[in-house]
Write an enzyme that holds these catalytic residues in place. Structure first.
Site, mmCIF file in Angstrom:
data_model
loop_
_atom_site.group_PDB
_atom_site.id
_atom_site.type_symbol
_atom_site.label_atom_id
_atom_site.label_comp_id
_atom_site.label_asym_id
_atom_site.label_seq_id
_atom_site.Cartn_x
_atom_site.Cartn_y
_atom_site.Cartn_z
ATOM 1 N N ARG A 240 43.781 44.721 53.452
ATOM 2 C CA ARG A 240 44.820 45.024 52.459
ATOM 3 C C ARG A 240 44.100 45.491 51.200
ATOM 4 N NH1 ARG A 240 47.281 42.549 48.207
ATOM 5 N NH2 ARG A 240 49.522 42.870 47.947
ATOM 6 N N LYS B 299 39.924 41.587 43.698
ATOM 7 C CA LYS B 299 40.189 40.204 43.292
ATOM 8 C C LYS B 299 39.083 39.621 42.419
ATOM 9 C CE LYS B 299 43.602 38.954 46.684
ATOM 10 N NZ LYS B 299 43.965 38.257 47.910
HETATM 11 C C1 8Y7 Z 1 47.180 39.017 49.378
HETATM 12 C C2 8Y7 Z 1 48.518 39.260 49.696
HETATM 13 C C3 8Y7 Z 1 48.246 39.416 47.547
HETATM 14 C C4 8Y7 Z 1 46.286 38.725 50.434
HETATM 15 C C5 8Y7 Z 1 48.164 38.969 51.930
HETATM 16 C C6 8Y7 Z 1 46.357 40.767 45.082
HETATM 17 C C7 8Y7 Z 1 50.592 39.767 48.417
HETATM 18 C C8 8Y7 Z 1 47.144 39.542 45.016
HETATM 19 N N1 8Y7 Z 1 47.014 39.121 48.032
HETATM 20 N N2 8Y7 Z 1 49.018 39.233 50.953
HETATM 21 N N3 8Y7 Z 1 49.178 39.499 48.531
HETATM 22 N N4 8Y7 Z 1 46.834 38.706 51.702
HETATM 23 N N5 8Y7 Z 1 48.586 38.934 53.218
HETATM 24 O O1 8Y7 Z 1 45.247 40.700 44.518
HETATM 25 O O2 8Y7 Z 1 45.107 38.456 50.285
HETATM 26 O O3 8Y7 Z 1 46.756 41.795 45.619
HETATM 27 S S1 8Y7 Z 1 48.681 39.621 45.880
#
Ligand code: 8Y7
Length: 287
Positions: A265, A231
């Protein structure tokens, strides 16, 4: 520290005694870190490639695969329900039957939640925390686990002017209320994950404060999911473009795990797995 037991995710057990890896599978043309990777020349999802990469992530140590068909990067446009279903349904179906791994669907669409549950997904990952009309009901009826994420604003405008007085306190307050909303509608409290939503309506200083205060999110007794991988926060702190953020991302994931994150994640599963092995050995928890 109190250990959480495993959680039933659509019939598959997700163990929570040690930190777990959620691998990201973006079936979108436009996600900021890896958009278009699985879109073929005719604009369709390359299903075989998506399955191959998912299985590789499982071999590298992912116990959840998070499948998304809508980009949520700052400024992204919303995608129709049907377009999302077309992108992700076959992959969810084939992965759910082929792997023991929990399949998570990254969506805000009640229609896709219902369809994903039918196809064997085990978890709903909704960055809008079931705010769309019908989403609470769809999630409750599915019986699936749900990740509740904090976001200030909407993806279209969330990075315009994020503002907080005390971000940790405000995000804690959001969870307190939203856990009541979820359980009032019949979602099992034991199936809720919480996620402070790094980068979602947050500037660098906010993300730093959240990571510093992460331990406080353990107060709900619910599993804590954290996504910082690749990020902007990592880019701002390391000065690196998105494809060179692995080391910073792994460091952020370790800091999160040391503050109690149960699930990270990530895009870079193998590197994260090595870090978790190091963490477990030093924390004296290696099996
Ligand atoms: C997150 C996410 C994204 C996160 C959860 C990216 C879909 C942006 N970020 N879901 N999603 N937490 N739970 O950089 O931080 O992957 S999308």
């Amino acid at each position: 520290m109190v250990k959480l037991a495993s959680i039933d995710c659509g019939g598959k057990l997700l163990p929570l005694g040690t930190p777990q890896i959620m691998g990201v599978l973006n079936l979108t043309p436009d996600s900021f870190s890896d958009g278009g990777r699985f879109i073929d020349a005719s604009g369709h999802v390359d299903i075989e490639r998506a399955l191959f990469v998912s299985e590789a992530m499982v071999e590298e140590g992912a116990s959840i695969i998070d499948i998304g068909g809508e980009s949520t990067r700052p400024g992204a446009e919303e995608v129709s329900d049907q377009a999302q279903i077309d992108r992700v349904a076959t992959v969810i179906d084939r992965l759910a039957s082929r792997l023991d791994t929990v399949i998570s669907v990254d969506t805000s669409s009640p229609e896709l939640m219902v369809e994903s549950a039918r196809l064997g997904a085990g978890m709903i990952n909704d960055i809008r925390s079931l705010a769309k009309p019908g989403a609470l009901e769809a999630a409750a009826n599915s019986g699936l686990a749900v990740c509740m994420m904090h976001m200030q604003g909407q993806p279209e405008n969330m990075q315009d002017q994020p503002a907080y007085v005390d971000i940790v306190q405000e995000v804690l307050g959001f969870f307190e209320q939203r856990i009541l909303d979820f359980t009032d509608r019949g979602i099992d409290k034991n199936k809720i994950f919480i996620d402070p939503g790094f980068g979602f309506g947050k500037k660098l200083e906010h993300n730093v404060e959240l990571l510093r205060g992460l331990e406080r999110f353990k107060s709900f007794g619910l599993p804590l999911l954290v996504g910082i991988s690749r990020k902007a926060m990592v880019g701002q702190l390391t000065g690196r473009p998105v494809q060179e953020r692995v080391h910073g991302s792994v460091a952020a994931a370790l800091l999160a795990i040391q503050s109690g994150a149960n699930i990270v994640r990530v895009h870079d599963v193998a590197a994260t797995r090595d870090m978790i092995k190091m963490h477990l050995a030093i924390a004296g928890e290696l099996d």
